[in-house]
Design an enzyme around this catalytic site. Structure first.
Site, PDB file in Angstrom:
ATOM      1  CE1 TYR A  86      95.859  24.792 -21.843  1.00 12.33           C
ATOM      2  CE2 TYR A  86      96.727  23.157 -20.340  1.00 12.33           C
ATOM      3  CZ  TYR A  86      96.038  23.494 -21.498  1.00 12.33           C
ATOM      4  OH  TYR A  86      95.528  22.499 -22.296  1.00 12.33           O
ATOM      5  CG  HIS A  96      97.748  23.873 -27.566  1.00 15.27           C
ATOM      6  ND1 HIS A  96      98.080  24.499 -26.406  1.00 15.27           N
ATOM      7  CD2 HIS A  96      96.540  23.318 -27.316  1.00 15.27           C
ATOM      8  CE1 HIS A  96      97.129  24.336 -25.510  1.00 15.27           C
ATOM      9  NE2 HIS A  96      96.177  23.626 -26.040  1.00 15.27           N
TER      10      HIS A  96
HETATM   11  P1  NAP Z   1      87.303  18.677 -17.766  1.00 11.15           P
HETATM   12  O1  NAP Z   1      88.413  17.835 -17.315  1.00 11.15           O
HETATM   13  O2  NAP Z   1      86.264  18.117 -18.656  1.00 11.15           O
HETATM   14  O3  NAP Z   1      86.541  19.319 -16.520  1.00 11.15           O
HETATM   15  C1  NAP Z   1      87.219  19.963 -15.484  1.00 11.15           C
HETATM   16  C2  NAP Z   1      86.176  20.375 -14.466  1.00 11.15           C
HETATM   17  O4  NAP Z   1      85.580  19.227 -13.864  1.00 11.15           O
HETATM   18  C3  NAP Z   1      86.765  21.216 -13.351  1.00 11.15           C
HETATM   19  O5  NAP Z   1      85.843  22.227 -13.042  1.00 11.15           O
HETATM   20  C4  NAP Z   1      86.866  20.221 -12.189  1.00 11.15           C
HETATM   21  O6  NAP Z   1      86.699  20.908 -10.961  1.00 11.15           O
HETATM   22  C5  NAP Z   1      85.693  19.309 -12.456  1.00 11.15           C
HETATM   23  N1  NAP Z   1      85.908  17.971 -11.935  1.00 11.15           N
HETATM   24  C6  NAP Z   1      86.878  17.092 -12.304  1.00 11.15           C
HETATM   25  N2  NAP Z   1      86.735  15.946 -11.622  1.00 11.15           N
HETATM   26  C7  NAP Z   1      85.658  16.092 -10.823  1.00 11.15           C
HETATM   27  C8  NAP Z   1      85.017  15.252  -9.875  1.00 11.15           C
HETATM   28  N3  NAP Z   1      85.434  14.002  -9.661  1.00 11.15           N
HETATM   29  N4  NAP Z   1      83.939  15.755  -9.202  1.00 11.15           N
HETATM   30  C9  NAP Z   1      83.483  17.016  -9.439  1.00 11.15           C
HETATM   31  N5  NAP Z   1      84.051  17.865 -10.325  1.00 11.15           N
HETATM   32  C10 NAP Z   1      85.126  17.391 -11.010  1.00 11.15           C
HETATM   33  O7  NAP Z   1      87.834  20.006 -18.508  1.00 11.15           O
HETATM   34  P2  NAP Z   1      89.183  20.569 -19.065  1.00 11.15           P
HETATM   35  O8  NAP Z   1      90.009  21.110 -17.966  1.00 11.15           O
HETATM   36  O9  NAP Z   1      88.812  21.470 -20.183  1.00 11.15           O
HETATM   37  O10 NAP Z   1      89.920  19.326 -19.769  1.00 11.15           O
HETATM   38  C11 NAP Z   1      90.883  18.503 -19.137  1.00 11.15           C
HETATM   39  C12 NAP Z   1      92.295  18.839 -19.561  1.00 11.15           C
HETATM   40  O11 NAP Z   1      92.478  18.638 -20.961  1.00 11.15           O
HETATM   41  C13 NAP Z   1      92.675  20.314 -19.371  1.00 11.15           C
HETATM   42  O12 NAP Z   1      92.862  20.657 -18.036  1.00 11.15           O
HETATM   43  C14 NAP Z   1      93.901  20.402 -20.246  1.00 11.15           C
HETATM   44  O13 NAP Z   1      95.023  19.839 -19.581  1.00 11.15           O
HETATM   45  C15 NAP Z   1      93.481  19.548 -21.427  1.00 11.15           C
HETATM   46  N6  NAP Z   1      92.892  20.358 -22.532  1.00 11.15           N
HETATM   47  C16 NAP Z   1      93.552  20.380 -23.733  1.00 11.15           C
HETATM   48  C17 NAP Z   1      93.044  21.127 -24.788  1.00 11.15           C
HETATM   49  C18 NAP Z   1      93.765  21.149 -26.102  1.00 11.15           C
HETATM   50  O14 NAP Z   1      93.410  21.961 -26.974  1.00 11.15           O
HETATM   51  N7  NAP Z   1      94.721  20.287 -26.315  1.00 11.15           N
HETATM   52  C19 NAP Z   1      91.846  21.866 -24.638  1.00 11.15           C
HETATM   53  C20 NAP Z   1      91.193  21.792 -23.420  1.00 11.15           C
HETATM   54  C21 NAP Z   1      91.708  21.014 -22.389  1.00 11.15           C
HETATM   55  P3  NAP Z   1      87.743  20.730  -9.721  1.00 11.15           P
HETATM   56  O15 NAP Z   1      89.055  21.240 -10.192  1.00 11.15           O
HETATM   57  O16 NAP Z   1      87.114  21.550  -8.650  1.00 11.15           O
HETATM   58  O17 NAP Z   1      87.769  19.257  -9.413  1.00 11.15           O
END
Ligand code: NAP
Length: 280
Positions: A52, A110
């Site tokens: 990240y 990962h």
């Molecule tokens: P996500 O959690 O599906 O979505 C994040 C988005 O949702 C952000 O824009 C956030 O904005 C918004 N959000 C979250 N809660 C909210 C709420 N209550 N109201 C309004 N908006 C909200 O996407 P992601 O970041 O891809 O996935 C989550 C985590 O999984 C990542 O951060 C990472 O740690 C992990 N990940 C792992 C992999 C892997 O390959 N292992 C791949 C992708 C992700 P705000 O910040 O403005 O709230």
């Protein structure tokens, strides 16, 4: 926040945690407040990765959790390019430095890659014996790959972190039941489809809104509750806003009845079987 057994580790981990991908793009003070809010609410599973922004997010997390380290179930990941035996040890040491901590609670590969899995898992075992990591697991593994990892590690794989949201339920075919049988935790990443929430389709939006209204919650809480309805599944929504973190934490208190689960299942069909595991 409710906790559940995290695979074979013996650790109890909160059902809803906090993701950190792309946090470096957000206001740092606000992101720090969001992390503090998550800890205050018991959402202590914090997920990050060396990838990240090449470590910048680990530094943000490290400074936010300073002084509260023992509250956190801290997880980071090594990319396959670094996942040789020596590379993994080195990558972990760099992550520890950026996170300003002596140990990680979980360390994941990962995604599957070219170094033999035996090497990476051997390095994870060395790191565990040295006290630098307390458990380890994988991410983006299909069932066959996961079974190999479980076999090579003698059953030490804590979790498989995979893409899972209402419009991407592919893991329900093989990964969710396979992990249940293997005793491995499923960690749902991108549970809000990376912010593409609520879905544009009016029927899907209405379904979430009506269930949320009936159960006294919000559509996001309904989504998180549905995704974590099985006792070995966890979710790590990312947010850099304290109010959003609080909303997400509220998901664990929401009670969905069987009619809600059936309606969600119909409105967001899981689709046809695919052997591959969906990933970003
Ligand atoms: P996500 O959690 O599906 O979505 C994040 C988005 O949702 C952000 O824009 C956030 O904005 C918004 N959000 C979250 N809660 C909210 C709420 N209550 N109201 C309004 N908006 C909200 O996407 P992601 O970041 O891809 O996935 C989550 C985590 O999984 C990542 O951060 C990472 O740690 C992990 N990940 C792992 C992999 C892997 O390959 N292992 C791949 C992708 C992700 P705000 O910040 O403005 O709230």
């Amino acid at each position: 926040m409710k906790r559940r057994r995290f695979g074979p580790t013996g650790f109890e981990v909160p059902v809803i945690g906090l993701g950190t991908w792309k946090m470096e793009l957000d206001d740092r003070a606000e992101a720090t407040r969001a992390i503090h809010k998550a800890l205050d609410l018991g959402m202590t599973h914090i997920d990050t990765a060396e990838m990240y922004d090449t470590g910048e997010v680990e530094e943000i997390v490290g400074s936010a959790i300073a002084g509260r380290r023992t509250e956190v179930f801290l997880v980071s990941k090594v990319i396959p390019d670094h996942a040789s035996y020596k590379g993994t040890i080195h990558a972990c040491e760099k992550s520890l430095k950026r996170l300003n901590t002596a140990w990680l609670d979980g360390y994941l590969l990962h995604w599957p890659g070219s170094p033999p899995l035996e090497e990476t898992l051997h390095a994870f075992e060395t790191l565990r014996e040295q006290g630098k990591i307390r458990s380890y697991g994988v991410s983006n593994f299909n069932l066959e790959e996961l079974k190999d990892a479980v076999r090579i590690s003698n059953g030490r794989i804590a979790c498989n972190q995979v893409l899972y949201h209402l419009e991407e339920r592919g893991i329900e075919h093989e990964i969710v039941p396979g992990c249940r049988e293997l005793g491995v935790a499923v960690v749902a990443y991108s549970p809000f489809a990376q912010g593409e929430f609520p879905p544009k389709d009016p029927e899907k939006k209405r379904c979430l809104e009506e269930i949320a209204k009936a159960r006294g919650g919000t559509p996001r809480q309904v989504a998180l509750r549905f995704l974590t309805r099985e006792p070995h599944v966890f979710a790590i929504p990312k947010s850099s806003r304290a109010a959003h973190v609080a909303e997400n934490a509220g998901a664990e208190k929401l009670e969905l009845i069987s009619e809600d689960l059936e309606r969600l299942d119909r409105t967001f069909p899981k689709g046809k079987y695919r052997k591959d595991v969906p990933m970003l």
